[in-house]
Design a protein around this motif. Sequence first.
Motif, PDB file in Angstrom:
ATOM      1  N   SER A  49       0.842  -1.202   0.000  1.00 55.48           N
ATOM      2  CA  SER A  49       0.000   0.000   0.000  1.00 55.48           C
ATOM      3  C   SER A  49       0.874   1.247   0.000  1.00 55.48           C
ATOM      4  O   SER A  49       1.904   1.299   0.674  1.00 55.48           O
ATOM      5  CB  SER A  49      -0.900   0.018   1.239  1.00 55.48           C
ATOM      6  N   ASP A  50       0.476   2.254  -0.779  1.00 55.74           N
ATOM      7  CA  ASP A  50       1.223   3.511  -0.778  1.00 55.74           C
ATOM      8  C   ASP A  50       0.473   4.619  -0.041  1.00 55.74           C
ATOM      9  O   ASP A  50       0.982   5.718   0.129  1.00 55.74           O
ATOM     10  CB  ASP A  50       1.610   3.949  -2.193  1.00 55.74           C
ATOM     11  N   LEU A  51      -0.748   4.320   0.445  1.00 56.83           N
ATOM     12  CA  LEU A  51      -1.514   5.261   1.254  1.00 56.83           C
ATOM     13  C   LEU A  51      -2.474   4.493   2.143  1.00 56.83           C
ATOM     14  O   LEU A  51      -3.106   3.528   1.706  1.00 56.83           O
ATOM     15  CB  LEU A  51      -2.326   6.224   0.368  1.00 56.83           C
ATOM     16  N   ILE A  52      -2.570   4.937   3.396  1.00 56.72           N
ATOM     17  CA  ILE A  52      -3.577   4.432   4.324  1.00 56.72           C
ATOM     18  C   ILE A  52      -4.472   5.618   4.668  1.00 56.72           C
ATOM     19  O   ILE A  52      -3.981   6.666   5.085  1.00 56.72           O
ATOM     20  CB  ILE A  52      -2.945   3.860   5.609  1.00 56.72           C
ATOM     21  N   VAL A  53      -5.778   5.458   4.478  1.00 56.60           N
ATOM     22  CA  VAL A  53      -6.754   6.485   4.861  1.00 56.60           C
ATOM     23  C   VAL A  53      -7.477   5.942   6.086  1.00 56.60           C
ATOM     24  O   VAL A  53      -8.172   4.927   5.992  1.00 56.60           O
ATOM     25  CB  VAL A  53      -7.760   6.785   3.734  1.00 56.60           C
ATOM     26  N   ILE A  54      -7.306   6.600   7.236  1.00 56.08           N
ATOM     27  CA  ILE A  54      -7.856   6.078   8.485  1.00 56.08           C
ATOM     28  C   ILE A  54      -8.584   7.176   9.245  1.00 56.08           C
ATOM     29  O   ILE A  54      -8.109   8.302   9.326  1.00 56.08           O
ATOM     30  CB  ILE A  54      -6.738   5.438   9.343  1.00 56.08           C
ATOM     31  N   ALA A  55      -9.755   6.832   9.781  1.00 52.97           N
ATOM     32  CA  ALA A  55     -10.509   7.766  10.612  1.00 52.97           C
ATOM     33  C   ALA A  55     -10.009   7.654  12.047  1.00 52.97           C
ATOM     34  O   ALA A  55      -9.617   6.580  12.506  1.00 52.97           O
ATOM     35  CB  ALA A  55     -11.994   7.446  10.546  1.00 52.97           C
ATOM     36  N   SER A  56     -10.013   8.774  12.739  1.00 55.21           N
ATOM     37  CA  SER A  56      -9.578   8.808  14.131  1.00 55.21           C
ATOM     38  C   SER A  56     -10.656   9.446  14.979  1.00 55.21           C
ATOM     39  O   SER A  56     -11.286  10.424  14.563  1.00 55.21           O
ATOM     40  CB  SER A  56      -8.277   9.602  14.253  1.00 55.21           C
ATOM     41  N   HIS A  57     -10.854   8.901  16.170  1.00 53.76           N
ATOM     42  CA  HIS A  57     -11.802   9.505  17.100  1.00 53.76           C
ATOM     43  C   HIS A  57     -11.153  10.719  17.742  1.00 53.76           C
ATOM     44  O   HIS A  57      -9.927  10.818  17.802  1.00 53.76           O
ATOM     45  CB  HIS A  57     -12.184   8.519  18.196  1.00 53.76           C
ATOM     46  N   ARG A  58     -11.951  11.627  18.227  1.00 53.08           N
ATOM     47  CA  ARG A  58     -11.422  12.745  19.007  1.00 53.08           C
ATOM     48  C   ARG A  58     -10.755  12.170  20.251  1.00 53.08           C
ATOM     49  O   ARG A  58     -11.312  11.304  20.917  1.00 53.08           O
ATOM     50  CB  ARG A  58     -12.540  13.694  19.419  1.00 53.08           C
ATOM     51  N   PRO A  59      -9.544  12.625  20.551  1.00 50.77           N
ATOM     52  CA  PRO A  59      -8.846  12.035  21.704  1.00 50.77           C
ATOM     53  C   PRO A  59      -9.531  12.359  23.025  1.00 50.77           C
ATOM     54  O   PRO A  59      -9.938  13.488  23.267  1.00 50.77           O
ATOM     55  CB  PRO A  59      -7.452  12.663  21.643  1.00 50.77           C
ATOM     56  N   GLY A  60      -9.680  11.341  23.848  1.00 49.20           N
ATOM     57  CA  GLY A  60     -10.201  11.496  25.195  1.00 49.20           C
ATOM     58  C   GLY A  60      -9.139  11.043  26.177  1.00 49.20           C
ATOM     59  O   GLY A  60      -8.011  10.708  25.797  1.00 49.20           O
ATOM     60  N   MET A  61      -9.468  11.008  27.444  1.00 46.97           N
ATOM     61  CA  MET A  61      -8.488  10.632  28.464  1.00 46.97           C
ATOM     62  C   MET A  61      -7.958   9.212  28.233  1.00 46.97           C
ATOM     63  O   MET A  61      -6.771   8.963  28.339  1.00 46.97           O
ATOM     64  CB  MET A  61      -9.113  10.742  29.854  1.00 46.97           C
TER      65      MET A  61
END
Length: 135
Positions: free
Chosen positions: A99-111
């Motif tokens: 793979s030459d690109l990974i598209v990943i969603a991230s949650h808003r950081p919490g504690m």
Amino acid sequence: MYSNILVPIALDNEDDRTAQALDIAKSLSAEGATITLLHVVEAMPSYAISYISADILSATRKGIETELARLAAEIGANSVVISGHSGRSILDYAEEQGSDLIVIASHRPGMQTLLLGSTATHVVRHANCSVHVLR
């Protein structure tokens, strides 16, 4: 533009984030690019697995495979379901498939994320290819 794009998908209730990740992958793909949707099934703790029948586990995995295949068909992508630790498995799969690109969603950081880290953080820190993080 990228020719081999990996999109890890967490099949939870964030359908709009999934749609956004797929749109980003399509917009960053070169003509004829391969887009692969990947879902990683995490191992269940041994104390919990004894309470769940093999039929339920099998049906759950089949449901995940069906839903991922449906999402992939909408954009002409491939779908793959694997088992393992999310962050490490995504990186290993991306490396194996070139793979030459990974598209990943991230949650808003919490504690909890600040203390334990997140899958997206792990992927960003250790990927050998470009990573596009959707927040």
